[in-house]
Design a protein around this motif. Structure first.
Motif, PDB file in Angstrom:
ATOM      1  N   MET A  23       0.985  -1.406  -0.033  1.00 17.50           N
ATOM      2  CA  MET A  23      -0.089  -0.073   0.036  1.00 17.50           C
ATOM      3  C   MET A  23       1.011   1.055  -0.171  1.00 17.50           C
ATOM      4  O   MET A  23       1.836   1.370   0.904  1.00 17.50           O
ATOM      5  N   ARG A  24       0.551   2.342  -0.824  1.00 18.95           N
ATOM      6  CA  ARG A  24       1.320   3.514  -1.139  1.00 18.95           C
ATOM      7  C   ARG A  24       0.532   4.745  -0.682  1.00 18.95           C
ATOM      8  O   ARG A  24      -0.515   4.761  -1.357  1.00 18.95           O
ATOM      9  N   ILE A  25       0.823   5.589   0.401  1.00 20.39           N
ATOM     10  CA  ILE A  25      -0.012   6.604   0.838  1.00 20.39           C
ATOM     11  C   ILE A  25       0.873   7.630   0.731  1.00 20.39           C
ATOM     12  O   ILE A  25       2.108   7.820   1.174  1.00 20.39           O
ATOM     13  N   VAL A  26       0.245   8.835   0.299  1.00 19.29           N
ATOM     14  CA  VAL A  26       0.813  10.258   0.382  1.00 19.29           C
ATOM     15  C   VAL A  26       0.073  10.988   1.711  1.00 19.29           C
ATOM     16  O   VAL A  26      -0.901  11.024   1.814  1.00 19.29           O
ATOM     17  N   VAL A  27       0.973  11.329   2.604  1.00 19.64           N
ATOM     18  CA  VAL A  27       1.013  12.005   3.777  1.00 19.64           C
ATOM     19  C   VAL A  27       1.012  13.582   3.612  1.00 19.64           C
ATOM     20  O   VAL A  27       2.158  13.814   3.439  1.00 19.64           O
ATOM     21  N   ALA A  28       0.187  14.397   3.431  1.00 25.57           N
ATOM     22  CA  ALA A  28       0.118  15.817   3.155  1.00 25.57           C
ATOM     23  C   ALA A  28       0.018  16.434   4.450  1.00 25.57           C
ATOM     24  O   ALA A  28      -1.132  16.463   5.088  1.00 25.57           O
ATOM     25  N   HIS A  29       0.787  17.481   4.804  1.00 22.39           N
ATOM     26  CA  HIS A  29       0.674  18.264   5.893  1.00 22.39           C
ATOM     27  C   HIS A  29       1.548  19.605   5.912  1.00 22.39           C
ATOM     28  O   HIS A  29       2.791  19.436   5.506  1.00 22.39           O
ATOM     29  N   GLY A  77       4.764  -1.465   7.556  1.00 23.18           N
ATOM     30  CA  GLY A  77       5.082  -2.098   5.995  1.00 23.18           C
ATOM     31  C   GLY A  77       4.122  -1.145   4.905  1.00 23.18           C
ATOM     32  O   GLY A  77       4.510  -1.600   3.714  1.00 23.18           O
ATOM     33  N   VAL A  78       3.707  -0.094   5.431  1.00 23.80           N
ATOM     34  CA  VAL A  78       3.152   0.994   4.370  1.00 23.80           C
ATOM     35  C   VAL A  78       4.244   1.729   3.887  1.00 23.80           C
ATOM     36  O   VAL A  78       4.894   2.368   4.580  1.00 23.80           O
ATOM     37  N   GLU A  79       4.201   1.950   2.562  1.00 23.89           N
ATOM     38  CA  GLU A  79       4.860   2.887   1.877  1.00 23.89           C
ATOM     39  C   GLU A  79       4.350   4.271   2.101  1.00 23.89           C
ATOM     40  O   GLU A  79       3.297   4.628   1.347  1.00 23.89           O
ATOM     41  N   VAL A  80       5.118   5.045   2.829  1.00 25.97           N
ATOM     42  CA  VAL A  80       4.820   6.294   2.886  1.00 25.97           C
ATOM     43  C   VAL A  80       5.563   7.382   2.166  1.00 25.97           C
ATOM     44  O   VAL A  80       6.585   7.640   2.030  1.00 25.97           O
ATOM     45  N   LEU A  81       4.713   8.384   1.478  1.00 24.81           N
ATOM     46  CA  LEU A  81       5.246   9.381   0.468  1.00 24.81           C
ATOM     47  C   LEU A  81       4.943  10.718   1.122  1.00 24.81           C
ATOM     48  O   LEU A  81       3.672  11.074   0.985  1.00 24.81           O
ATOM     49  N   PRO A  82       5.940  11.309   1.879  1.00 26.89           N
ATOM     50  CA  PRO A  82       5.304  12.444   2.868  1.00 26.89           C
ATOM     51  C   PRO A  82       5.483  13.739   1.909  1.00 26.89           C
ATOM     52  O   PRO A  82       6.389  13.886   0.742  1.00 26.89           O
ATOM     53  N   PHE A  83       4.430  14.618   1.670  1.00 27.24           N
ATOM     54  CA  PHE A  83       4.102  15.610   1.138  1.00 27.24           C
ATOM     55  C   PHE A  83       3.994  16.895   2.029  1.00 27.24           C
ATOM     56  O   PHE A  83       3.117  17.157   2.326  1.00 27.24           O
ATOM     57  N   ILE A  84       5.187  17.293   2.524  1.00 30.45           N
ATOM     58  CA  ILE A  84       5.291  18.099   3.624  1.00 30.45           C
ATOM     59  C   ILE A  84       5.810  19.439   3.309  1.00 30.45           C
ATOM     60  O   ILE A  84       6.743  19.724   2.576  1.00 30.45           O
ATOM     61  N   ARG A  85       4.974  20.582   3.854  1.00 30.82           N
ATOM     62  CA  ARG A  85       5.491  22.059   3.697  1.00 30.82           C
ATOM     63  C   ARG A  85       5.431  22.566   5.231  1.00 30.82           C
ATOM     64  O   ARG A  85       5.204  21.939   5.923  1.00 30.82           O
TER      65      ARG A  85
END
Length: 422
Positions: free
Chosen positions: A1-7, A33-41
């Motif tokens: 599972m691939r998740i973008v985390v935006a914050h 085991g989750v693939e996290v793609l941080p979208f952080i500003r």
């Protein structure tokens, strides 16, 4: 599972429980085991921005074009299953919901405050709870009272942003309500029940609780909405030394009040701003943690930390505090419900709990008034040992990372199954 985390991270100079929770959640998901793609500003980026970028800041809460371009590239390259949004202001913008949907990516948002409706996000103004903007197409009262950053211009921008994005918020695929109170807030805003899931935050397990200390710990921002002045008023209604020690940790505009109380009374100790080791030591030295919020506090992390350490909580009956201590639950495990606990706290003889004090699985709640809090302080001190095991049990069952991370992964899986790719 691939998740973008935006914050959009809050400024580091302003301690933020939300930043901490997002960081912890990313770590917990990655460990599962989750693939996290941080979208952080980060709002700390603003001072070093170019003149051109700063010129676009006034419209960023509404649109944030650079963020949309960057997110589009990320979504195109990695094709994630879900975008999980936390705080979008000011550099990300709610527009990321539309950008994700344009790419066929469903959106989950964790609701950390009331900013779908309230420009300040806390339903609190001039020392009292305020909901003047609820139900309005445009939050004119927020502009009038300069509710956002004490600026009429910035308040007008935020009120406009909330009006523009009303449809955006109602298009979010799944809302994570941190408590039952936030779920009620979302329903009032028009979000259907089937798009709301109650899932609290978690904090790392500190391990087996240390034996109870003595007295009370207040650990929060020293600002009016967090109620440190309410607590000090209640504390002064008891003779010095009769309740043990009141330890106060944190910093903020009301720090002089705390320093004055510590100078005035030997049973008040001001600890200042603590690091993680200091927090642990302060919790272990105490028997009860106090959450004296004067606003509908969503989910004070300090309460979860207290429960994890086997410390019951005395709090005001506002926002998510009753949920956290189990005072709003219709059914509790045998032997730990309000009736059983009330009897145990009263000495096991069936003596009634003093009027106005609500008892939950892991603590007590009272009205946000000095007299009510003052009456509850000796009750909480006497009952701390009886509720300590239940406090830890509530943490393990409801707020442990293993429990909460599984709930979040289940939410993602449900969204991924229903996604429609473009």
């Amino acid at each position: 599972m691939r998740i973008v985390v935006a914050h959009n991270r809050y400024r580091e100079a302003q301690p933020s429980g939300e930043n901490t929770i997002v960081d912890s959640e990313i770590a917990q998901l990655s460990a599962a085991g989750v693939e996290v793609l941080p979208f952080i500003r980060s709002s700390d980026e603003i001072p070093s921005m170019s003149k051109a970028a700063k010129a676009l800041l006034p419209i960023s809460p509404i649109w944030a074009p650079r963020a949309q371009q960057d997110l589009s590239r990320l979504l195109t390259e990695h094709r994630p299953d879900v975008l999980h949004l936390h705080n979008p202001y000011p550099l990300i913008s709610p527009w990321v919901v539309r950008t994700a949907h344009r790419h066929g990516v469903p959106v989950v948002q964790t609701v950390h405050n009331y900013r779908q409706v309230c420009s300040s996000g806390i339903y609190f103004r001039d020392g009292v709870i305020c909901q003047d903007c609820k139900g309005r197409a445009l939050g004119v009262p927020a502009i009038k009272h300069r509710c956002y950053r004490d600026s009429a211009a910035q308040s007008a921008l935020m009120a406009t942003t909330l009006a523009v994005h009303r449809g955006t918020w109602r298009s979010v695929d799944r809302y994570v309500a941190l408590t039952t109170a936030i779920a009620d807030h979302l329903r009032e805003y028009g979000i259907p029940d089937d798009r709301i899931v109650v899932k609290p935050n978690a904090v790392p397990d500190p391990g087996r609780p240390a034996p109870l200390g003595d007295g009370f710990l207040y650990m929060a921002r020293l600002s009016p909405e967090k109620g440190v002045d309410l607590l000090l008023d209640a504390w002064r209604r008891h003779p010095v030394g009769t309740l043990g020690t009141l330890r106060v940790a944190g910093d903020g505009e009301l720090r002089p009040l705390v320093e004055a109380a510590a100078a005035e009374r030997q049973d008040v100790v001001y600890l200042g701003q603590l690091d993680r080791a200091g927090v642990r030591a302060a919790v272990e030295a105490s028997a009860v943690v106090i959450a004296a919020s004067m606003w509908h506090d969503v989910l004070p992390t300090v309460i979860i930390e207290a429960l994890a350490s086997g410390r019951p909580v005395l709090g005001t009956a506002l926002g998510g505090i009753p949920y956290l201590v189990g005072a709003d639950a219709p059914h509790e495990p045998a032997g730990t419900g309000p009736a059983e606990i009330a009897s145990a706290v009263a000495g096991g003889g069936g003596s009634p709990m003093p009027a106005g004090i609500g008892v939950g699985e892991a603590g007590w709640v009272v009205a946000p008034e000095p007299a009510a809090l003052a009456a509850a302080l000796p009750v909480a001190r006497a009952g701390a040992a009886g509720l300590a095991p239940a406090a830890r049990a509530r943490y393990e069952r409801t707020f442990h990372p293993d429990v909460v991370t599984k709930q979040l992964i289940d939410i993602y899986a449900g969204m991924a199954r229903t996604a429609h790719r473009t």
